[in-house]
Design an enzyme around this catalytic site. Structure first.
Site, mmCIF file in Angstrom:
data_model
loop_
_atom_site.group_PDB
_atom_site.id
_atom_site.type_symbol
_atom_site.label_atom_id
_atom_site.label_comp_id
_atom_site.label_asym_id
_atom_site.label_seq_id
_atom_site.Cartn_x
_atom_site.Cartn_y
_atom_site.Cartn_z
ATOM 1 C CD GLN A 102 -2.828 1.384 2.268
ATOM 2 O OE1 GLN A 102 -2.312 1.743 3.310
ATOM 3 N NE2 GLN A 102 -4.131 1.158 2.135
ATOM 4 C CE1 TYR A 187 -3.014 9.570 7.435
ATOM 5 C CE2 TYR A 187 -4.163 7.660 6.541
ATOM 6 C CZ TYR A 187 -3.598 8.328 7.618
ATOM 7 O OH TYR A 187 -3.609 7.768 8.872
ATOM 8 N NE ARG A 234 -8.286 0.345 3.006
ATOM 9 C CZ ARG A 234 -8.222 0.365 4.332
ATOM 10 N NH1 ARG A 234 -7.505 1.277 4.955
ATOM 11 N NH2 ARG A 234 -8.861 -0.544 5.048
ATOM 12 N N GLY A 328 -9.412 -6.221 9.468
ATOM 13 C CA GLY A 328 -8.281 -5.566 10.089
ATOM 14 C C GLY A 328 -7.981 -6.109 11.465
ATOM 15 N NE ARG A 329 -9.388 -1.461 15.542
ATOM 16 C CZ ARG A 329 -9.342 -0.577 16.528
ATOM 17 N NH1 ARG A 329 -9.644 -0.942 17.760
ATOM 18 N NH2 ARG A 329 -9.002 0.668 16.293
#
Length: 372
Positions: A102, A187, A234, A328-329
């Site tokens: 990424q 971002y 993404r 993810g988690r």
């Protein structure tokens, strides 16, 4: 496994063959070396443990020194970093896995300590809300307020795109299976997309077609190195650090998804509104079925992410709402997550105190189901 069986069909993501539809989402863990920002054997062990995923998306990886905004995050622009990432990709491939890098530029979500004392860059002059994670780089850390970012000059954009190209070339030499352009989470690319930050009056500001220009150019740059079928993207239509937002998220992000169609990309990876994307992000009156509309606007494989349970993930794939689901988690604390999903659990819970920084504790010491 009957309820979750849809997650175990093979899937073609452009030029990448995934053995199942369980994707490991990018997860910042801040465990690169402090000076070189390079991965080590510890990182290789961590990713290899999770190679049962159909596809691993690496943690966000800065394309240049300017692109860094958090302590101890890896880069993909130096020879040391290429060597470090080669440890990771070799370890993942030895387990039969696939991994993409990424590509990250945080823009304004940074601090002068990462910018040689200068100001971070953004689409326009902007001071993000919140604080930068600077680790032990400042005496009064680990958190410090974000400074005001300066607007990236028009004549600097070719240099920025050259940084993307160089990072793509480094990722190829590091042995990745492709790249994912990070256009999400507030971002730099998202700072160009969102109207609350982008107040430019040139070809990169104003109407939606201008604000998506940098996203499209970054994709084209990556595709020139990798081929479009090894490039994913993404996007996150809501939420993210710094407090940025768009006045019309539905119009913006469906237009962005449509602009990515017809290019033969590997996939579009979209974060749905969830508890980590801000209190306003899930309001139906603001966004409606935005993720669904982005799915319909994009003509390639579609990955959804955002606090899915395995059962809900299987339902989304079975119903055609997504081709794969990124976790993810759950992957933090369950290195063998696909095997656990196949068995219907149980699932270990992660320890948030060990998410960022440190060593093996809370990183590579979560046991597999057979060891638990």
């Amino acid at each position: 496994m009957t309820r979750n069986a849809a997650l175990f069909d093979a899937l073609t993501l452009g030029g990448i063959h995934a053995r199942n539809r369980i994707v490991m989402a990018p997860l910042t863990r801040s465990r690169a070396t402090a000076q070189e920002n390079m991965p080590t054997a510890l990182n290789a062990e961590y990713y290899a443990q999770r190679a049962g995923a159909g596809l691993i998306v690496s943690e966000a990886t800065q394309i240049s020194p300017e692109g860094q905004g958090y302590a101890w995050t890896p880069g993909i622009f130096s020879e040391d970093q290429v060597r470090g990432w080669k440890l990771v990709t070799d370890a993942v491939h030895a387990q039969g896995g696939k991994i993409v890098c990424q590509l990250w530029h945080v823009g304004a979500i940074s601090h002068g300590v990462f910018q040689n004392g200068g100001a971070p860059v953004s689409s326009s002059v902007w001071t993000p809300q919140g604080e930068a994670f600077v680790g032990d780089l400042l005496a009064d850390g680990p958190l410090a307020p974000h400074p005001e970012a300066r607007a990236l000059r028009l004549d600097e954009i070719p240099r920025l795109l050259a940084d993307y190209r160089h990072a793509c070339e480094c990722a190829r030499r590091a042995g990745f299976d492709g790249v994912e352009v990070h256009g999400a989470n507030g971002y730099l690319i998202d700072q160009f997309l969102r109207s609350s930050v982008n107040r430019r009056e040139d070809a990169y500001g104003g109407p939606v077609e201008n604000r998506i220009r940098l996203l499209v150019e970054a994709i084209e740059t990556a595709a020139a190195v990798w081929g479009a079928d090894h490039v994913g993207v993404r996007l996150s239509p809501t939420g993210g650090p710094g407090g940025s937002f768009d006045a019309d998220p539905h119009g913006l992000y469906t237009a962005a998804a449509a602009a990515l169609s017809g290019r033969g990309l590997a996939y579009l990876h979209v974060i749905r509104p969830n508890s980590h994307t801000g209190p306003e992000s899930g309001r139906e009156d603001r966004i409606g079925d935005l993720v669904g509309d982005m799915r319909r606007a994009f003509d390639g494989p579609f990955i959804a992410n955002g606090e899915f349970t395995p059962e809900e993930a299987a339902d989304w794939v079975r119903e055609g709402r997504a081709d794969a689901i990124a976790f993810g988690r759950l992957f933090i604390s369950n290195p063998d997550l696909p095997q656990r999903i196949a068995a219907g659990g149980p699932y270990a819970s992660p320890n948030p105190a060990t998410f960022y920084g440190g060593g093996a504790q809370g990183y590579t010491d979560y046991p597999a189901l057979a060891q638990a």
